[in-house]
Design an enzyme around this catalytic site. Structure first.
Site, PDB file in Angstrom:
ATOM      1  N   HIS A 108       0.844  -1.197   0.000  1.00 32.17           N
ATOM      2  CA  HIS A 108       0.000   0.000   0.000  1.00 32.17           C
ATOM      3  C   HIS A 108       0.880   1.248   0.000  1.00 32.17           C
ATOM      4  O   HIS A 108       1.839   1.328   0.776  1.00 32.17           O
ATOM      5  CB  HIS A 108      -0.914   0.000   1.238  1.00 32.17           C
ATOM      6  CG  HIS A 108      -1.891   1.140   1.215  1.00 32.17           C
ATOM      7  ND1 HIS A 108      -2.974   1.180   0.366  1.00 32.17           N
ATOM      8  CD2 HIS A 108      -1.917   2.312   1.912  1.00 32.17           C
ATOM      9  CE1 HIS A 108      -3.636   2.310   0.544  1.00 32.17           C
ATOM     10  NE2 HIS A 108      -3.011   3.008   1.474  1.00 32.17           N
ATOM     11  N   SER A 135       3.697   0.721   2.877  1.00 30.60           N
ATOM     12  CA  SER A 135       3.476  -0.338   3.867  1.00 30.60           C
ATOM     13  C   SER A 135       3.253  -1.676   3.187  1.00 30.60           C
ATOM     14  O   SER A 135       2.725  -1.739   2.077  1.00 30.60           O
ATOM     15  CB  SER A 135       2.228  -0.037   4.722  1.00 30.60           C
ATOM     16  OG  SER A 135       2.300   1.235   5.328  1.00 30.60           O
ATOM     17  N   ASP A 144      -7.274  -2.280   4.207  1.00 29.19           N
ATOM     18  CA  ASP A 144      -5.911  -1.918   4.612  1.00 29.19           C
ATOM     19  C   ASP A 144      -5.772  -1.812   6.131  1.00 29.19           C
ATOM     20  O   ASP A 144      -5.070  -0.921   6.640  1.00 29.19           O
ATOM     21  CB  ASP A 144      -5.478  -0.613   3.919  1.00 29.19           C
ATOM     22  CG  ASP A 144      -5.476  -0.745   2.406  1.00 29.19           C
ATOM     23  OD1 ASP A 144      -5.085  -1.809   1.906  1.00 29.19           O
ATOM     24  OD2 ASP A 144      -5.875   0.217   1.727  1.00 29.19           O
TER      25      ASP A 144
HETATM   26  C1  GAR Z   1       1.044   0.371  -5.907  1.00 34.56           C
HETATM   27  O1  GAR Z   1       1.512   1.592  -5.402  1.00 34.56           O
HETATM   28  C2  GAR Z   1       0.183  -0.336  -4.882  1.00 34.56           C
HETATM   29  O2  GAR Z   1       0.613  -0.171  -3.580  1.00 34.56           O
HETATM   30  C3  GAR Z   1      -1.132   0.342  -5.094  1.00 34.56           C
HETATM   31  O3  GAR Z   1      -1.254   0.389  -6.476  1.00 34.56           O
HETATM   32  C4  GAR Z   1       0.051   0.576  -7.044  1.00 34.56           C
HETATM   33  C5  GAR Z   1       0.229  -0.419  -8.153  1.00 34.56           C
HETATM   34  O4  GAR Z   1       1.339  -0.077  -8.929  1.00 34.56           O
HETATM   35  N1  GAR Z   1      -2.179  -0.354  -4.419  1.00 34.56           N
HETATM   36  C6  GAR Z   1      -3.143   0.260  -3.726  1.00 34.56           C
HETATM   37  O5  GAR Z   1      -3.264   1.456  -3.671  1.00 34.56           O
HETATM   38  C7  GAR Z   1      -4.098  -0.681  -3.042  1.00 34.56           C
HETATM   39  N2  GAR Z   1      -4.839   0.033  -2.039  1.00 34.56           N
HETATM   40  P1  GAR Z   1       1.946  -1.087  -9.989  1.00 34.56           P
HETATM   41  O6  GAR Z   1       0.770  -1.702 -10.745  1.00 34.56           O
HETATM   42  O7  GAR Z   1       2.802  -0.239 -10.890  1.00 34.56           O
HETATM   43  O8  GAR Z   1       2.744  -2.113  -9.232  1.00 34.56           O
END
Ligand code: GAR
Length: 208
Positions: A108, A135, A144
């Protein structure tokens, strides 16, 4: 060797980092399948690493529970020891959390319990805080709210946009995720102490 399923919704940049780390023969975990709730760009990374992909489109199911059961059925074929939510932007239904927890972790882009939910970076900016973070948590039935396995602060800088701040948080997330998966694989983190079914209160220190 710890076997890992990774669930994504979009870009998959954290997935890519995990695939690169686990491709090292010295790393004690392997990604065995990548799943998503929609056609996700991140599948390209899985394919580049020769990892099977599973797409179970959320929008084609009447209920979250039915979608989750189908997703779980496809992922469980690979009998992963650990399921990593790495940008999966759907809540898993209780039945799936119960089936996979506590071997179910989530990354997160905020310093939980601050700024949970789908817009952790945007919410931190809107709140005007001077630092936010990243986190890695064990998933429970809340949004979360599960036990925190690793987290680190990231400063908010003057002129930050949601995109700029998120791009600065992501490398921290990646490092925390890779180290957490390594620790789970080596036994340095014992997930069995977390009794995080969907209906638990996610506390590791509760009396039995
Ligand atoms: C990441 O920052 C992840 O933590 C977030 O989405 C992004 C995905 O990036 N997830 C959330 O916000 C879930 N609540 P990515 O597809 O480039 O790995």
């Amino acid at each position: 060797m710890l076997t890992v399923a990774v669930l994504i919704s979009g870009t998959g940049s954290n997935l890519r980092a995990l695939l690169e780390a686990t491709a090292d023969p010295g790393f004690p975990a392997r990604v065995v399948v990548v799943g998503a709730d929609q056609q996700a760009d991140g599948f390209a990374y899985a394919e580049a690493f020769g990892i099977p992909t599973v797409m179970v489109p959320f929008r084609e199911f009447e209920t979250r529970a039915e979608w989750g059961d189908e997703l779980r059925r496809h992922i469980d074929v690979w009998t992963p020891d650990l399921v990593v939510l790495s940008g999966l932007m759907r809540l898993l239904p209780d039945g799936v959390v119960d089936a996979w927890a506590p071997a179910l972790i989530n990354t997160h882009p905020a310093f939980l319990p601050e700024f949970p939910g789908a817009h952790g970076v945007r919410d931190a900016l809107a709140a005007g805080v001077r630092e936010t973070g990243a986190s890695v948590i064990v998933v429970d039935g809340g949004i979360d709210t599960g036990p925190i396995l690793a987290q680190e602060r990231v400063p908010v800088l003057p002129g930050d946009t949601e995109h700029l701040l998120h791009e600065r948080i992501k490398p921290v997330e990646r490092r925390l995720l890779i180290e957490t998966v390594r620790s789970i694989a080596t036994g340095a983190i014992d997930l069995s102490v977390y009794r995080t079914g969907a209906r638990s209160d996610a506390s590791a220190s509760d009396p039995l």
